[in-house]
Design a protein around this motif. Structure first.
Motif, PDB file in Angstrom:
ATOM      1  N   SER A 221      45.923  39.365  35.823  1.00 44.16           N
ATOM      2  CA  SER A 221      46.022  38.399  36.960  1.00 44.16           C
ATOM      3  C   SER A 221      44.767  38.411  38.070  1.00 44.16           C
ATOM      4  O   SER A 221      44.855  37.248  38.655  1.00 44.16           O
ATOM      5  CB  SER A 221      46.806  37.677  36.477  1.00 44.16           C
ATOM      6  N   LEU A 222      45.526  39.467  38.642  1.00 46.26           N
ATOM      7  CA  LEU A 222      45.154  39.393  40.227  1.00 46.26           C
ATOM      8  C   LEU A 222      43.596  39.477  40.151  1.00 46.26           C
ATOM      9  O   LEU A 222      43.147  38.548  41.259  1.00 46.26           O
ATOM     10  CB  LEU A 222      45.555  40.739  40.910  1.00 46.26           C
ATOM     11  N   ALA A 223      43.411  40.002  39.213  1.00 44.54           N
ATOM     12  CA  ALA A 223      41.520  39.712  39.241  1.00 44.54           C
ATOM     13  C   ALA A 223      41.144  38.384  39.111  1.00 44.54           C
ATOM     14  O   ALA A 223      39.985  38.675  39.415  1.00 44.54           O
ATOM     15  CB  ALA A 223      40.831  40.803  37.708  1.00 44.54           C
ATOM     16  N   ARG A 224      41.515  38.061  38.521  1.00 47.45           N
ATOM     17  CA  ARG A 224      40.661  37.128  38.174  1.00 47.45           C
ATOM     18  C   ARG A 224      41.014  35.809  38.787  1.00 47.45           C
ATOM     19  O   ARG A 224      40.935  35.046  38.983  1.00 47.45           O
ATOM     20  CB  ARG A 224      42.527  35.970  36.820  1.00 47.45           C
ATOM     21  N   ILE A 225      42.548  36.011  39.641  1.00 47.29           N
ATOM     22  CA  ILE A 225      42.448  34.939  41.079  1.00 47.29           C
ATOM     23  C   ILE A 225      41.626  35.587  42.152  1.00 47.29           C
ATOM     24  O   ILE A 225      41.345  34.581  43.177  1.00 47.29           O
ATOM     25  CB  ILE A 225      44.748  35.158  41.939  1.00 47.29           C
ATOM     26  N   ALA A 226      40.744  37.181  41.575  1.00 42.42           N
ATOM     27  CA  ALA A 226      40.033  36.694  43.351  1.00 42.42           C
ATOM     28  C   ALA A 226      38.348  36.862  43.251  1.00 42.42           C
ATOM     29  O   ALA A 226      37.678  37.502  43.420  1.00 42.42           O
ATOM     30  CB  ALA A 226      40.340  38.504  43.640  1.00 42.42           C
ATOM     31  N   ARG A 227      38.473  36.082  41.766  1.00 40.64           N
ATOM     32  CA  ARG A 227      36.830  35.804  41.061  1.00 40.64           C
ATOM     33  C   ARG A 227      36.314  35.209  42.574  1.00 40.64           C
ATOM     34  O   ARG A 227      36.800  34.187  43.035  1.00 40.64           O
ATOM     35  CB  ARG A 227      37.415  34.713  40.064  1.00 40.64           C
ATOM     36  N   GLY A 228      35.072  35.543  42.353  1.00 38.20           N
ATOM     37  CA  GLY A 228      33.932  35.562  43.650  1.00 38.20           C
ATOM     38  C   GLY A 228      34.080  35.842  45.073  1.00 38.20           C
ATOM     39  O   GLY A 228      33.873  35.438  46.541  1.00 38.20           O
ATOM     40  N   LYS A 229      35.586  36.666  44.823  1.00 38.79           N
ATOM     41  CA  LYS A 229      35.923  37.431  46.427  1.00 38.79           C
ATOM     42  C   LYS A 229      36.439  38.438  46.257  1.00 38.79           C
ATOM     43  O   LYS A 229      35.713  38.751  46.966  1.00 38.79           O
ATOM     44  CB  LYS A 229      37.395  36.325  47.084  1.00 38.79           C
ATOM     45  N   ALA A 230      36.221  39.463  44.866  1.00 35.63           N
ATOM     46  CA  ALA A 230      36.576  40.824  44.944  1.00 35.63           C
ATOM     47  C   ALA A 230      36.221  41.253  43.439  1.00 35.63           C
ATOM     48  O   ALA A 230      36.872  40.597  42.714  1.00 35.63           O
ATOM     49  CB  ALA A 230      38.128  41.242  45.609  1.00 35.63           C
ATOM     50  N   VAL A 231      35.530  42.560  44.056  1.00 34.88           N
ATOM     51  CA  VAL A 231      35.570  43.398  41.797  1.00 34.88           C
ATOM     52  C   VAL A 231      36.485  44.199  41.695  1.00 34.88           C
ATOM     53  O   VAL A 231      36.703  44.630  42.393  1.00 34.88           O
ATOM     54  CB  VAL A 231      34.149  43.463  42.304  1.00 34.88           C
ATOM     55  N   LEU A 232      37.076  44.248  40.698  1.00 37.02           N
ATOM     56  CA  LEU A 232      37.751  45.778  40.352  1.00 37.02           C
ATOM     57  C   LEU A 232      36.893  47.063  40.655  1.00 37.02           C
ATOM     58  O   LEU A 232      35.438  46.532  40.140  1.00 37.02           O
ATOM     59  CB  LEU A 232      38.075  45.122  38.816  1.00 37.02           C
ATOM     60  N   ARG A 233      37.182  48.139  41.521  1.00 36.59           N
ATOM     61  CA  ARG A 233      36.257  49.067  41.322  1.00 36.59           C
ATOM     62  C   ARG A 233      36.343  49.968  40.712  1.00 36.59           C
ATOM     63  O   ARG A 233      35.945  51.130  40.017  1.00 36.59           O
ATOM     64  CB  ARG A 233      36.514  49.244  42.977  1.00 36.59           C
ATOM     65  N   TRP A 234      38.006  50.303  40.725  1.00 37.52           N
ATOM     66  CA  TRP A 234      38.646  51.169  39.366  1.00 37.52           C
ATOM     67  C   TRP A 234      39.985  51.061  38.996  1.00 37.52           C
ATOM     68  O   TRP A 234      40.773  50.554  39.555  1.00 37.52           O
ATOM     69  CB  TRP A 234      38.290  53.026  39.709  1.00 37.52           C
ATOM     70  N   THR A 235      40.086  51.408  37.487  1.00 36.33           N
ATOM     71  CA  THR A 235      41.199  51.313  37.329  1.00 36.33           C
ATOM     72  C   THR A 235      42.129  52.094  36.857  1.00 36.33           C
ATOM     73  O   THR A 235      41.715  53.025  36.266  1.00 36.33           O
ATOM     74  CB  THR A 235      41.821  50.107  36.746  1.00 36.33           C
ATOM     75  N   GLN A 236      43.484  53.048  36.862  1.00 35.38           N
ATOM     76  CA  GLN A 236      43.722  53.763  35.422  1.00 35.38           C
ATOM     77  C   GLN A 236      45.615  53.305  35.496  1.00 35.38           C
ATOM     78  O   GLN A 236      46.255  53.250  35.819  1.00 35.38           O
ATOM     79  CB  GLN A 236      44.326  55.227  37.058  1.00 35.38           C
ATOM     80  N   GLU A 237      45.673  53.660  34.162  1.00 34.51           N
ATOM     81  CA  GLU A 237      46.912  53.511  33.642  1.00 34.51           C
ATOM     82  C   GLU A 237      47.663  54.851  34.057  1.00 34.51           C
ATOM     83  O   GLU A 237      47.492  56.099  34.396  1.00 34.51           O
ATOM     84  CB  GLU A 237      46.983  52.941  32.082  1.00 34.51           C
ATOM     85  N   GLY A 238      48.934  54.759  34.278  1.00 36.94           N
ATOM     86  CA  GLY A 238      50.257  56.220  33.831  1.00 36.94           C
ATOM     87  C   GLY A 238      51.433  55.891  33.613  1.00 36.94           C
ATOM     88  O   GLY A 238      51.334  54.160  33.631  1.00 36.94           O
ATOM     89  N   PHE A 239      51.845  56.902  32.839  1.00 34.88           N
ATOM     90  CA  PHE A 239      53.679  56.727  32.135  1.00 34.88           C
ATOM     91  C   PHE A 239      54.164  58.202  32.523  1.00 34.88           C
ATOM     92  O   PHE A 239      53.708  58.745  32.759  1.00 34.88           O
ATOM     93  CB  PHE A 239      52.728  56.583  30.810  1.00 34.88           C
ATOM     94  N   GLN A 240      55.891  57.469  31.947  1.00 29.60           N
ATOM     95  CA  GLN A 240      56.326  58.460  32.478  1.00 29.60           C
ATOM     96  C   GLN A 240      57.155  58.134  30.984  1.00 29.60           C
ATOM     97  O   GLN A 240      56.745  57.221  30.620  1.00 29.60           O
ATOM     98  CB  GLN A 240      56.952  58.747  33.588  1.00 29.60           C
ATOM     99  N   ARG A 241      57.945  59.358  31.312  1.00 25.31           N
ATOM    100  CA  ARG A 241      58.759  58.942  29.569  1.00 25.31           C
ATOM    101  C   ARG A 241      59.868  58.216  30.168  1.00 25.31           C
ATOM    102  O   ARG A 241      59.960  57.274  31.213  1.00 25.31           O
ATOM    103  CB  ARG A 241      59.968  60.521  29.383  1.00 25.31           C
ATOM    104  N   THR A 242      60.141  57.108  28.877  1.00 27.70           N
ATOM    105  CA  THR A 242      60.922  55.844  29.030  1.00 27.70           C
ATOM    106  C   THR A 242      62.445  55.513  29.143  1.00 27.70           C
ATOM    107  O   THR A 242      62.847  56.939  28.872  1.00 27.70           O
ATOM    108  CB  THR A 242      60.068  54.638  28.392  1.00 27.70           C
ATOM    109  N   GLY A 243      62.404  54.635  29.566  1.00 25.26           N
ATOM    110  CA  GLY A 243      64.125  54.579  30.132  1.00 25.26           C
ATOM    111  C   GLY A 243      65.290  55.160  28.625  1.00 25.26           C
ATOM    112  O   GLY A 243      66.309  55.457  28.467  1.00 25.26           O
ATOM    113  N   LYS A 244      64.632  54.051  27.584  1.00 28.70           N
ATOM    114  CA  LYS A 244      64.450  54.155  26.415  1.00 28.70           C
ATOM    115  C   LYS A 244      64.491  56.129  25.651  1.00 28.70           C
ATOM    116  O   LYS A 244      65.499  56.296  24.959  1.00 28.70           O
ATOM    117  CB  LYS A 244      63.740  53.626  25.130  1.00 28.70           C
TER     118      LYS A 244
END
Ligand code: HEM
Ligand code: HEM
Lengths: 444, 444
Positions: A221-244
């Motif tokens: 959503s943030l990338a979409r709102i940034a249309r024409g103003k900014a582009v994604l340069r890099w992204t990285q997913e991350g996790f830890q063990r879940t509360g479950k």
């Protein structure tokens, strides 16, 4: 940024951008869970304009008050407020997932940047509440203003934390004079093997949530709102063990099997946070007061090499026991650490070049860590797993905290045999925002 | 496999491999949660040899029966049995996360493959129960037999599903005559842009779990056990919304914002599963009876293009409403679909080239889908998000089910404007295993 970089960005912009929700974003917020409940009432149309909501919700409330109450209660526990003295996502509890994104601006005026930050602020406050974005979600002839994948999902303790990198203060926006002295160019460290695809960025955004789908929705959503103003340069997913998987909420283990976070300062200790995390009045640029510096390092773990080392080696590497997390020679995770204590052989129980001994030093330098494990498929050049730690930390002045600490670690840490830093970025995180305000307003 | 491929594999082997737990793996299983509880009793050493466990556990049980009972109850709900008539992970409930891995064998004899499968079977049964692997987790002079990152975590409904690809039946193991006719080489489909890094493999392993860290631990452990026998060829992570974000358990939405799974057959309907999923006696190779064929397709979604299309286009693409999931013109997600019904304009309400209309056809061909969304950073050539659907499905005979279905979709699906297939693999999944047996035993 090089001019090559700029051309690439232009191309990217054409690829990335999509219809922005526009100025009408968020005028009529509707919680994603409300939507789900509405759907249960008869499916007469889930994505109603605001006008239709009151009536149907009223009917529904009368019919099923108990359900609504439960949902509301769980929703409050599931929500971390976006507005406040400081940005959320720094000393607030760490949800189960991370999606880190760096953006490059493609606009050329400060005014356009301000507008982007204003739109992002509104959207972020709504995302933290679990609301749908915009009001064109039910009009067949328009692109939906919300991409919809998080519809029906709880707020999931979403936090969105914004910062700006050194390149933000280059000639483009006339802000060079306001660049904080503490936002230095990151020096090269021993063992760095940085790759451009995970390095730098004009803007850094840390999204945390208890659900990956919710975190993805936020960045998209943030990338979409940034249309024409900014582009994604890099992204990285991350996790830890879940509360479950760990309802007791023990210190999470990293992918090396060790408890990670034990020696972290207590984020609830306000005096301590003022000392090591929050930029204070008089620290330098006044616009940074109440903000902090966020360092992101993508650190690959050589899992396969680590798995061949003995338990003794592993424990000596960190200076802690694998099972209990206790300092070597001790038995409890949180017992006091004494780096001077010798073993029977007359040598320190905790090796001087162990990760803990070096990171701790004499105890005078501290940082607030908030890292997540990552698993990103394989490195096809080597056939190894591309897994490791997406290290994120916050500090009041990286020149006095992160940088000297990492200089020491990069030089002598026993851990270096098993890790390699592949990405790096540093961002000056604005102070918190009050409703009506916007991120970055102290700077503009 | 090409000889180039073989050389690469040899190199990879040297990179990937790590000390295997060896034959002693799993002789003394200890649940990861037991460990956690032991730690709470005083921290006198968490990773005890089996000899020490009985005594301390006994004492602990006496001291805190209530806690243990709660933990046991939640553990049972958290466990999907590995052994059974069919492999788990096919018609069993779908946990929140996926880690898919393809392996290539580096051994040359059938006997060595058998040994690998035997070791993997033991390990998988233990992983499904949330047990630590092996008995060298407390000896300082050995590499720990369990890598430790899942210590203390619940079984998290872990399932591990094994299959073998067409290359498994080449000249290497003398099994060419047993290659099932249904395990054809996958034909090229319209719109394929397959990349080698996500395609093929001698062995396919689908790991599902409610926790990413637990899923990672499983694949890493299997790769470790395979040391010197097989190397990872590719892996792909996947997620859906978690049970925490959606306690009501509605049909999950994909990254295009639509409910995904509505038209899936009921996996609890045994007659239906015998009809469309499980290979029956007399279907061909007898060793496959009770097994099934697993198709994996890594499908990138052009998120940015999709987000520019109108709600009307999006709904016409799938043939369903975005909000409710109902067929176009309808109002309830699970109401009957009538592809022949015309709208006011005299045209079918559900476009003939919509994804649903084409995938459904006359209803005579069905498959069991079990896909997960993925977010894998960015495609740095285009600057777009590398996100989409890790499509996994099961069918009794791909020549009559998946392949003709995908041929039709590849040719005319409206969805093709927004997706691209980047990876592909098909595996013959063995029937289930009974305790004492091992995966693949009907073949060997
Ligand atoms: C893959 C990379 C890394 C891994 C696996 C890792 C893991 C660990 C572990 C297991 C501990 C002991 C438990 C704890 O106190 O949390 C620890 C402590 C610590 N680490 Fe790291 N770490 C990594 C990188 C870094 C980096 C890059 C920094 C900062 C430059 C850092 C700073 C610290 C600090 C300050 C402590 C606490 C020391 C103390 O006061 O006891 N670590 N780390
Ligand atoms: C990114 C790729 C894909 C997406 C986003 C997608 C999404 C969807 C959605 C939203 C539906 C309607 C709801 C439902 O019944 O689940 C659906 C139905 C279906 N899809 Fe897909 N799908 C994709 C690829 C495929 C592929 C490759 C196949 C098989 C070759 C397939 C087979 C089916 C089938 C059999 C149905 C049910 C049709 C019915 O009987 O109503 N899909 N898909």
């Amino acid at each position: 940024m090089s001019s090559n970089g700029k051309e690439r960005d232009k191309q990217r912009e054409q690829n990335q951008t999509s219809s922005p929700p526009g100025d009408s974003v968020l005028e009529k917020p509707l919680s994603r869970r409300d939507m789900l409940r509405l759907a249960g009432t008869g499916g007469a149309g889930l994505l109603l304009g605001a006008a239709g909501v009151g009536g149907i919700m009223g009917a529904f409330n009368r019919a099923a008050t108990a359900t609504v109450e439960t949902a509301t209660a769980s929703k409050a526990a599931d929500t971390i407020e976006f507005y406040g003295e400081h940005q959320a996502g720094i000393v607030t509890p760490a949800p189960d997932f991370l999606l880190f994104a760096a953006f490059d601006l493609t606009v050329s005026s400060k005014e356009e940047v301000r507008k982007l930050f204003q739109a992002w602020t509104k959207a972020s406050a709504a995302l933290a509440k679990g609301q749908l974005l915009g009001d064109s979600n039910d009009r067949l002839n328009l692109p939906p203003s919300d991409t919809g994948e998080a519809a029906g999902l709880s707020p999931s303790r979403t936090t969105i934390t914004f910062g700006v990198g050194a390149t933000f203060f280059d000639a483009r926006f006339g802000l060079s004079a306001q660049r904080p002295a503490a936002l230095v160019d990151m020096p090269a460290f021993g063992g760095d093997e940085l790759q451009e695809q995970w390095t730098g960025g004009d803007i850094g955004v840390q999204v945390n949530a208890d659900d990956m789908q919710v975190a993805f929705h936020a960045i998209r959503s943030l990338a979409r709102i940034a249309r024409g103003k900014a582009v994604l340069r890099w992204t990285q997913e991350g996790f830890q063990r879940t509360g479950k998987a760990d309802p007791a909420g023990a210190t999470p283990r990293n992918l090396m099997g060790f408890k990670d976070g034990t020696g972290n300062p207590d984020a609830k200790n306000t005096a301590k946070m003022n000392d090591i995390v929050w930029v204070q009045q008089g620290d330098g640029e006044p616009w940074m007061a109440g903000g902090t510096y966020m360092v992101a390092r993508r650190i690959r773990i050589r899992v396969e090499v680590w798995d061949r080392s003995t338990l003794g080696d592993q424990e000596a590497t960190f200076g802690r026991h694998r099972d209990s997390g206790a300092p070597l020679g001790g038995s409890k995770e949180f017992e006091a650490v004494d780096l001077k204590k010798n073993g029977e052989n007359g040598k320190p129980l905790i090796p001087v070049n162990s990760h803990m001994a070096l990171a701790r030093g004499d105890g005078s330098i501290e940082i607030l860590r908030r890292g997540y494990s990552y698993s990103s498929g394989m490195d096809h050049r080597t056939g190894q797993l591309d897994a490791g730690l997406m290290f994120v930390c916050f500090n009041r002045d990286p020149r006095k905290q992160f940088i000297p600490m990492q200089q020491k670690l990069g030089q002598s840490d026993r851990l270096n045999e098993y890790i390699v830093h592949t990405g790096s970025a540093m961002f000056a995180c604005f102070p918190g925002v009050q409703p009506g305000g916007y991120i970055g307003e102290t700077l503009f």
